[in-house]
Scaffold this motif. Structure first.
Motif, PDB file in Angstrom:
ATOM      1  N   LEU A 221     127.384  53.784 -52.660  1.00  0.00           N
ATOM      2  CA  LEU A 221     128.726  53.202 -52.541  1.00  0.00           C
ATOM      3  C   LEU A 221     129.239  53.319 -51.103  1.00  0.00           C
ATOM      4  CD1 LEU A 221     130.456  54.399 -55.837  1.00  0.00           C
ATOM      5  CD2 LEU A 221     129.795  52.077 -55.250  1.00  0.00           C
ATOM      6  N   SER A 222     129.022  54.487 -50.494  1.00  0.00           N
ATOM      7  CA  SER A 222     129.474  54.668 -49.119  1.00  0.00           C
ATOM      8  C   SER A 222     128.702  53.742 -48.185  1.00  0.00           C
ATOM      9  CB  SER A 222     129.298  56.117 -48.679  1.00  0.00           C
ATOM     10  OG  SER A 222     130.095  56.954 -49.470  1.00  0.00           O
ATOM     11  N   PHE A 223     127.422  53.547 -48.483  1.00  0.00           N
ATOM     12  CA  PHE A 223     126.607  52.630 -47.685  1.00  0.00           C
ATOM     13  C   PHE A 223     127.176  51.220 -47.754  1.00  0.00           C
ATOM     14  CE2 PHE A 223     123.131  49.581 -47.241  1.00  0.00           C
ATOM     15  CZ  PHE A 223     122.564  49.990 -46.043  1.00  0.00           C
ATOM     16  N   LEU A 224     127.712  50.859 -48.924  1.00  0.00           N
ATOM     17  CA  LEU A 224     128.264  49.524 -49.106  1.00  0.00           C
ATOM     18  C   LEU A 224     129.699  49.427 -48.588  1.00  0.00           C
ATOM     19  CD1 LEU A 224     126.925  48.919 -52.703  1.00  0.00           C
ATOM     20  CD2 LEU A 224     126.114  47.823 -50.626  1.00  0.00           C
TER      21      LEU A 224
ATOM     22  N   GLU B 259     120.011  43.981 -51.458  1.00  0.00           N
ATOM     23  CA  GLU B 259     120.474  42.665 -50.994  1.00  0.00           C
ATOM     24  C   GLU B 259     121.353  42.801 -49.766  1.00  0.00           C
ATOM     25  OE1 GLU B 259     120.362  40.479 -55.366  1.00  0.00           O
ATOM     26  OE2 GLU B 259     122.274  40.817 -54.376  1.00  0.00           O
ATOM     27  N   GLN B 260     122.113  43.872 -49.728  1.00  0.00           N
ATOM     28  CA  GLN B 260     122.987  44.115 -48.574  1.00  0.00           C
ATOM     29  C   GLN B 260     122.154  44.448 -47.329  1.00  0.00           C
ATOM     30  OE1 GLN B 260     125.939  43.399 -49.195  1.00  0.00           O
ATOM     31  NE2 GLN B 260     127.104  44.075 -47.417  1.00  0.00           N
ATOM     32  N   ILE B 261     121.112  45.255 -47.519  1.00  0.00           N
ATOM     33  CA  ILE B 261     120.264  45.639 -46.383  1.00  0.00           C
ATOM     34  C   ILE B 261     119.559  44.421 -45.806  1.00  0.00           C
ATOM     35  CG2 ILE B 261     118.186  46.904 -45.706  1.00  0.00           C
ATOM     36  CD1 ILE B 261     118.953  49.081 -47.661  1.00  0.00           C
ATOM     37  N   TRP B 269     125.053  40.960 -53.569  1.00  0.00           N
ATOM     38  CA  TRP B 269     125.607  40.599 -52.270  1.00  0.00           C
ATOM     39  C   TRP B 269     126.926  39.855 -52.454  1.00  0.00           C
ATOM     40  CZ3 TRP B 269     126.740  36.002 -49.741  1.00  0.00           C
ATOM     41  CH2 TRP B 269     126.910  36.087 -48.354  1.00  0.00           C
ATOM     42  N   LEU B 270     126.921  38.911 -53.392  1.00  0.00           N
ATOM     43  CA  LEU B 270     128.137  38.138 -53.687  1.00  0.00           C
ATOM     44  C   LEU B 270     129.266  39.070 -54.123  1.00  0.00           C
ATOM     45  CD1 LEU B 270     129.511  35.312 -54.195  1.00  0.00           C
ATOM     46  CD2 LEU B 270     128.722  35.535 -56.545  1.00  0.00           C
ATOM     47  N   MET B 271     128.884  40.070 -54.930  1.00  0.00           N
ATOM     48  CA  MET B 271     129.883  40.998 -55.448  1.00  0.00           C
ATOM     49  C   MET B 271     130.538  41.783 -54.305  1.00  0.00           C
ATOM     50  SD  MET B 271     129.339  43.531 -58.631  1.00  0.00           S
ATOM     51  CE  MET B 271     128.177  42.426 -59.344  1.00  0.00           C
TER      52      MET B 271
END
Lengths: 285, 315
Positions: A221-224, B259-261, B269-271
């Motif tokens: 979560l922190s990464f995001l 997906e973010q990485i 990613w959309l979320m």
């Protein structure tokens, strides 16, 4: 249980630890992690948010892993980060236990409609991929560490409830419960004094595994960007910062990644160790 | 069998109802309503009131709930006010497709690696092959996917710049680039999944190898190869179906970080993008769709399982 029996039980567990190098290793690693978190202020050469040098310094004798994009000591931040991780791990798992265990005991003990309603509810909650449910809750509640803890804890409640309910279901048919009923003990008394003590070891094992998952989820979560907010030294946030910094100083990403990996590994191993140590049916040679 | 299928279907529908109710509760009953969350702190009271009216937030809660369930039942996911009134489904479903592509390829690769590795590890229990396999599975179990992903990124895009560091080009536009962008995310997810599946396959195979019918097969003089690959494998592989399904379902939701990485515009990613831009009308549907995928995959797995092993349906 008499004190002599308690004493021999404790000695048996101690003997099992000393004889198994893996158990010894696991338990010392856990102790090391916990001590690091407790005494982070004394152990870390610099403060968590202290700017100590120019940004992007490569590792030197003074800054073991170099400095990050605003000149903070990476090694010190990793040490302070253990505090965030273990705190979130402990607090969120505690939430899951405090709500999940009574739910499971009541559900398994009473059965019938109570059980049906509770189990269908957990079915629904378990249908969410854990991190998605946590993300949705954090998104709605707001992004800070407290809400991260709540979200991770709530996600784990049905998992505890499920496990405990299964155990309670099989235990409530035991003779000692029937005997208790015959003697006129109340339901609450039986659940507290007869069921719960028999569930402690399985709850303890699940606690460590959930702890590992919680550490992992907090870092994710922190990464995001949805967990601990800067400048808090969260390993997940450091991993994110490290990703952008990979070409200048890869030690930020590598350090934070290793810290998460080791912590999760150690607590997963602790689950195995506890299973082994607390198994009453195991006979020692 | 028909009764079993009907019961499983009914259970699936029930779970979906609970799931959509949970999403409704999470996004409506919490402090701060969707209008405030969408507009942010600096909105004027007039704008806020207008948006509340438009979203139907001034209606009683049970009216809102019935409208939510009614719209879902008709497959109407609404329009996103934050995305210029685009149909939410036109945002969510293409993203789901891209996530499924990643998940399916990763699972496929994981199975291709895990099945033989788990089998050999069990057949050669205690040898060096087994030890290597077990070290691999233990590490894979504790290695968070995102740490693995960052590690690969450092290795294959920075140290040895062989692959693009992420991004997405549709297959139809540039197939080669599309595939090169797939490699790292797929490798990341597959290696972690393969660790789980190998462990599962090994345990299942070990159990089957000590079963009576395997001993009988050996006793009647069948070759070792035929016993291992015909009798034992077929029985050990059936529980693997469940494990693959569970992993697939979890992957669809759990790939957010991957997906973010790798900047892969899937559902996760959309979320994240929608949470960061406060597009909650998109977030709630994305959450719902990822849970629905998990439920549907589980349902399919259960049905496949009972078809492979009819004893399940009868019990």
């Amino acid at each position: 249980m008499t004190s002599a029996a308690q004493f021999s039980e404790r000695r048996k567990i101690w003997r099992r630890i000393v004889r198994n190098p893996l158990h010894l290793f696991t338990l010392s690693m856990v102790a090391l992690l916990v001590l690091t978190a407790l005494f982070a202020d004394l152990l870390a050469p610099y403060g968590a948010t202290e700017v100590v040098a120019y940004p992007f310094e490569l590792p030197t004798a003074q800054f073991w892993l170099g400095t990050d994009s605003i000149g903070r000591d990476i090694f010190s931040r990793l040490i302070h980060g253990s505090r965030v991780s273990l705190y979130v791990g402990f607090a969120s798992t505690a939430i899951a236990v405090v709500f999940g265990v009574p739910m499971g005991v009541v559900s398994g003990y009473f059965g019938k409609l109570t059980d049906t309603i509770m189990m269908r509810t957990t079915d629904g909650l378990l249908a969410f991929p854990p991190i998605i449910l946590a993300m949705a809750m954090v998104a709605v509640l707001g992004t800070n560490l407290r809400n991260t803890i709540i979200a991770i804890g709530v996600v784990q409640i049905p998992r505890f409830a499920r496990l405990v309910r299964g155990m309670a279901l099989s235990l409530k048919e035991s003779e000692f419960i029937t005997a208790g009923r015959a003697l006129g003990a109340s339901h609450v008394y039986l659940m507290q004094r007869s069921l719960l003590p028999n569930l402690t070891s399985i709850i303890l094992v699940q606690f460590t595994l959930t702890f590992a998952t919680a550490v992992l989820t907090e870092a994710a979560l922190s990464f995001l960007g949805l967990g601990a907010q800067p400048p808090a030294p969260s390993w997940g946030a450091m991993l994110l910062a490290g990703k952008a910094l990979v070409s200048t100083n890869p030690y930020l990403a590598l350090g934070a990644g290793s810290a998460i990996f080791i912590t999760v590994l150690v607590f997963t191993l602790l689950g195995d160790t506890l299973t082994d140590l607390l198994n009453p049916y195991r006979t020692d040679r | 069998m028909t009764r079993y299928v009907a019961r499983r279907l009914l259970h699936g529908i029930l779970v979906m109802w609970i799931v959509s109710t949970a999403v409704f509760v999470i996004f409506r009953l919490v402090p701060g309503d969707p209008a405030a969350m969408t507009l942010g702190f600096d909105a004027s009271p007039e704008d806020y009131e207008a948006l509340r009216e438009e979203l139907g937030l001034n209606d009683p809660i049970h009216v809102q709930y019935l409208r939510w369930m009614g719209n879902l039942a008709r497959g109407d996911f609404g329009k996103s006010i934050t995305h210029g009134y685009a149909e939410v489904s036109s945002l969510v479903f293409p993203a789901l497709g891209r996530t499924l592509e990643l998940a399916a390829l990763s699972i496929l690769l994981a199975v291709i690696v895990a099945v033989p590795l788990g089998m050999i590890s069990a057949i050669r229990e205690g040898t060096w092959v087994d030890h290597i396999a077990r070290v691999f599975t233990t590490l894979g179990f504790s290695m968070p996917t995102y740490v693995m992903g960052i590690g690969l990124l450092i290795l294959l895009a920075e140290v040895f710049p062989l692959l693009p560091p992420g991004g997405y080009v549709p297959f139809g536009e540039d197939p080669v680039k599309h595939l090169s962008q797939l490699i790292m995310p797929v490798l990341t997810i597959a290696s972690v999944t393969a660790a789980r599946l190998t462990r599962f396959m090994r345990a299942g195979m070990l159990e089957v190898l000590s079963a009576d019918y395997v001993r009988t097969a050996r006793a009647k003089g069948l070759t070792e190869r035929r016993v291992n690959y015909w009798h034992a494998f077929r029985n050990a592989a059936i529980p693997l179906v469940t494990e693959v399904g569970v992993n697939f379902g979890l992957l669809v939701g759990g790939m957010v970080v991957i997906e973010q990485i790798f900047i892969w515009p899937g559902l996760g990613w959309l979320m994240i993008q929608s949470i960061l831009t406060r597009a909650f009308d998109v977030v709630q549907i994305a959450v719902l769709v990822s849970a629905a995928t998990f439920v549907i995959v589980n349902l399919l797995v259960d049905l496949t399982y009972s078809w492979l092993d009819p004893r399940i349906a009868r019990s």
